[in-house]
Scaffold this motif. Structure first.
Motif, PDB file in Angstrom:
ATOM      1  N   LEU A 167       0.833  -1.203   0.000  1.00 34.71           N
ATOM      2  CA  LEU A 167       0.000   0.000   0.000  1.00 34.71           C
ATOM      3  C   LEU A 167       0.870   1.256   0.000  1.00 34.71           C
ATOM      4  CD1 LEU A 167      -2.802  -1.046   2.521  1.00 34.71           C
ATOM      5  CD2 LEU A 167      -3.036  -0.733   0.044  1.00 34.71           C
ATOM      6  N   LEU A 168       1.974   1.217   0.750  1.00 32.08           N
ATOM      7  CA  LEU A 168       2.894   2.358   0.751  1.00 32.08           C
ATOM      8  C   LEU A 168       3.514   2.563  -0.627  1.00 32.08           C
ATOM      9  CD1 LEU A 168       4.816   2.130   4.157  1.00 32.08           C
ATOM     10  CD2 LEU A 168       3.235   3.912   3.400  1.00 32.08           C
ATOM     11  N   ALA A 169       3.860   1.464  -1.282  1.00 31.82           N
ATOM     12  CA  ALA A 169       4.423   1.569  -2.633  1.00 31.82           C
ATOM     13  C   ALA A 169       3.412   2.186  -3.593  1.00 31.82           C
ATOM     14  CB  ALA A 169       4.863   0.188  -3.125  1.00 31.82           C
ATOM     15  N   MET A 170       2.147   1.801  -3.454  1.00 27.78           N
ATOM     16  CA  MET A 170       1.098   2.386  -4.294  1.00 27.78           C
ATOM     17  C   MET A 170       0.934   3.869  -3.994  1.00 27.78           C
ATOM     18  SD  MET A 170      -1.696  -0.723  -4.060  1.00 27.78           S
ATOM     19  CE  MET A 170      -2.938   0.189  -5.000  1.00 27.78           C
ATOM     20  N   ALA A 171       1.062   4.257  -2.727  1.00 23.38           N
ATOM     21  CA  ALA A 171       0.948   5.666  -2.365  1.00 23.38           C
ATOM     22  C   ALA A 171       2.116   6.471  -2.937  1.00 23.38           C
ATOM     23  CB  ALA A 171       0.893   5.813  -0.846  1.00 23.38           C
ATOM     24  N   GLU A 172       3.320   5.910  -2.872  1.00 28.38           N
ATOM     25  CA  GLU A 172       4.485   6.595  -3.414  1.00 28.38           C
ATOM     26  C   GLU A 172       4.408   6.722  -4.933  1.00 28.38           C
ATOM     27  OE1 GLU A 172       7.826   4.398  -2.008  1.00 28.38           O
ATOM     28  OE2 GLU A 172       7.618   5.094   0.073  1.00 28.38           O
ATOM     29  N   ALA A 173       3.747   5.741  -5.578  1.00 25.06           N
ATOM     30  CA  ALA A 173       3.588   5.795  -7.031  1.00 25.06           C
ATOM     31  C   ALA A 173       2.434   6.694  -7.450  1.00 25.06           C
ATOM     32  CB  ALA A 173       3.369   4.383  -7.577  1.00 25.06           C
ATOM     33  N   GLY A 174       1.656   7.179  -6.492  1.00 26.41           N
ATOM     34  CA  GLY A 174       0.543   8.063  -6.795  1.00 26.41           C
ATOM     35  C   GLY A 174      -0.747   7.355  -7.130  1.00 26.41           C
ATOM     36  N   THR A 188      -3.194   8.800   2.951  1.00 21.35           N
ATOM     37  CA  THR A 188      -4.232   8.647   3.972  1.00 21.35           C
ATOM     38  C   THR A 188      -5.059   7.393   3.732  1.00 21.35           C
ATOM     39  OG1 THR A 188      -5.655  10.113   2.661  1.00 21.35           O
ATOM     40  CG2 THR A 188      -4.399  11.114   4.463  1.00 21.35           C
ATOM     41  N   THR A 189      -5.294   7.038   2.477  1.00 25.90           N
ATOM     42  CA  THR A 189      -6.032   5.805   2.168  1.00 25.90           C
ATOM     43  C   THR A 189      -5.212   4.582   2.565  1.00 25.90           C
ATOM     44  OG1 THR A 189      -7.141   6.879   0.301  1.00 25.90           O
ATOM     45  CG2 THR A 189      -7.124   4.471   0.335  1.00 25.90           C
TER      46      THR A 189
END
Length: 423
Positions: free
Chosen positions: A165-172, A177-178
């Motif tokens: 999930l963190l990797a997805m957040a860093e990739a935009g 927050t999600t």
């Protein structure tokens, strides 16, 4: 262990017993998300909330802070409600806490959810083995081990999910927050709804004692010498374990720019080592290796971990931590099997007292590591001080002869109380 030291529980059909075991374990697995996954978010959460390492230490210890206020009530509450209803209330409360952490977006709201999850989660950690022992009273060490495996098993998957999930957040792909709050929201819904399934089995996991004959909780059940020894050793083990688990991902991400094994994967391997070693322990005959598993694992794992922190690189540390966990994980369920009490309330009281003192040491250790790191810029010293608890565990077990047939057990306290009446 003599027959009169076993719990007198209501007998249920094998099918119902198996169903209640499966449901309780699955719910318990979902309830540990905050503990096993949040450390993966620590590095990014510090930046997201704009806090120092000292303040991050307070956030990481939120669950332990919440547990301090609930564990004092576990013995009396189990005495009044019984193991099954107590477990059900704890799971429902943990679900409510997850909903608060999932819906709240401010630091205060999120931390409030973590505190509440610690409040109910710690009591649930006590109630689960008590419930399982009441379902299987002849398999005390195995049920304690199984309940602990239920904490380790989700730790294999959930930190990796958090890292993804963190990797997805860093990739935009998703907002941070999600990634941070979404799993809490989903877990809260599952727990609040799922706990109703336990109410379908009236009588399962309940002591077969008339209401007017139910033994009352007594403070002296946790004030015997053997009980206090078990509480001390459990505190040293779990206080060290919780602190290292909470800070090691932050240490690795801050120390090295490139990690051959990601922090989430490392925590997953750590939990896999816990699960494998405890599955092996659960498969062994009851009481086999009791002395060995109390004395040897802590010093072996502790020395290996400290050496890797100071001498190893990111790959060596990511491998050494799960290997150390394989050994260290054996000592805690073996220690809890030394609690030989005659009622669920007394088992819960001693176990609950050990988790209460563990929470206190966890708060001290986690914040100590953060404060030392903030002042020196190096987390290794604090991590080493915490890891010394594993070595101290084995040393105390050796010198007190714990696990020997003539050694100390928590049951000695009951025997002493009964002796004058029998004389």
């Amino acid at each position: 262990m003599s027959a009169d030291s076993e719990l007198a529980c209501t007998e249920v059909t094998p099918r119902l017993r198996l169903a209640m075991t499966a449901i309780s374990l699955l719910l318990a697995m979902a309830a540990v998300y905050a503990f096993v996954a949040f450390p993966v978010y620590a590095y990014d959460a510090q930046e997201h909330f704009g806090i120092s390492e000292g303040r991050l230490g307070l956030l990481l210890s939120s669950g332990a802070i919440g547990s301090l206020f609930s564990l004092l009530l576990v013995g009396p509450a189990t005495d009044r409600l019984g193991p099954r209803r107590m477990l059900q209330c704890c799971i429902a409360g943990t679900g409510l806490a997850f909903l608060i952490a999932g819906l709240g977006r401010s630091l205060l709201a999120f931390q409030a959810g973590l505190v509440l999850s610690g409040f109910f989660g710690a009591a649930e950690a006590v109630s689960l083995p008590t419930f399982l022992i009441c379902l299987y009273p002849q398999m005390r060490r195995r049920m304690v081990t199984v309940s602990l495996i239920s904490l380790a098993a989700p730790g294999i998957i959930l930190p990796i999910v958090a890292e993804r999930l963190l990797a997805m957040a860093e990739a935009g792909s998703i907002a941070f927050t999600t990634a941070l709050h979404g799993p809490f929201l989903i877990g809260g819904i599952v727990l609040v709804i799922g706990q109703f399934l336990l109410s379908l089995a009236q009588g399962a996991g309940e002591e077969a004692v008339p209401e007017n004959g139910r033994p009352q909780f007594k403070l002296r059940s946790v004030l015997t010498g053997p009980a206090l020894l078990i509480i001390l050793m459990a505190t040293l083990h779990a206080g060290a374990d919780n602190a290292v688990y909470g800070w090691l991902p932050k240490f690795m991400r801050g120390e090295w720019e490139v990690l051959p094994i990601g922090a989430g994967v490392m925590l997953g391997l750590y939990s896999a080592a816990y699960a494998i070693s405890r599955l092996i322990l659960a498969s062994l005959p009851e009481g086999w290796g009791q002395r060995l598993f109390l004395v040897a694992p802590g010093p072996i794992g502790g020395v290996l971990l400290i050496a890797a922190i100071w001498l190893g690189g990111p790959l060596a540390l990511a491998i050494a931590y799960p290997v150390a966990a394989f050994f260290i994980s054996l000592e805690y369920p073996t220690l809890l099997a030394e609690i030989r009490e005659s009622s669920a309330a007394r088992f819960s009281a001693i176990y609950g007292a050990s988790i209460w003192t563990t929470s206190l040491l966890t708060i001290l250790n986690v914040n100590m590591i953060g404060q030392i790191g903030e002042r020196t810029g190096d987390l290794r010293t604090g991590l080493t001080i915490a890891a010394l608890g594993f070595i101290a565990f084995g040393a105390i077990a050796y010198f007190t002869r714990l696990g020997c047939p003539d050694g100390l057990t928590a049951g000695d306290g009951d025997a002493a109380e009964k002796a004058p009446a029998e004389a």
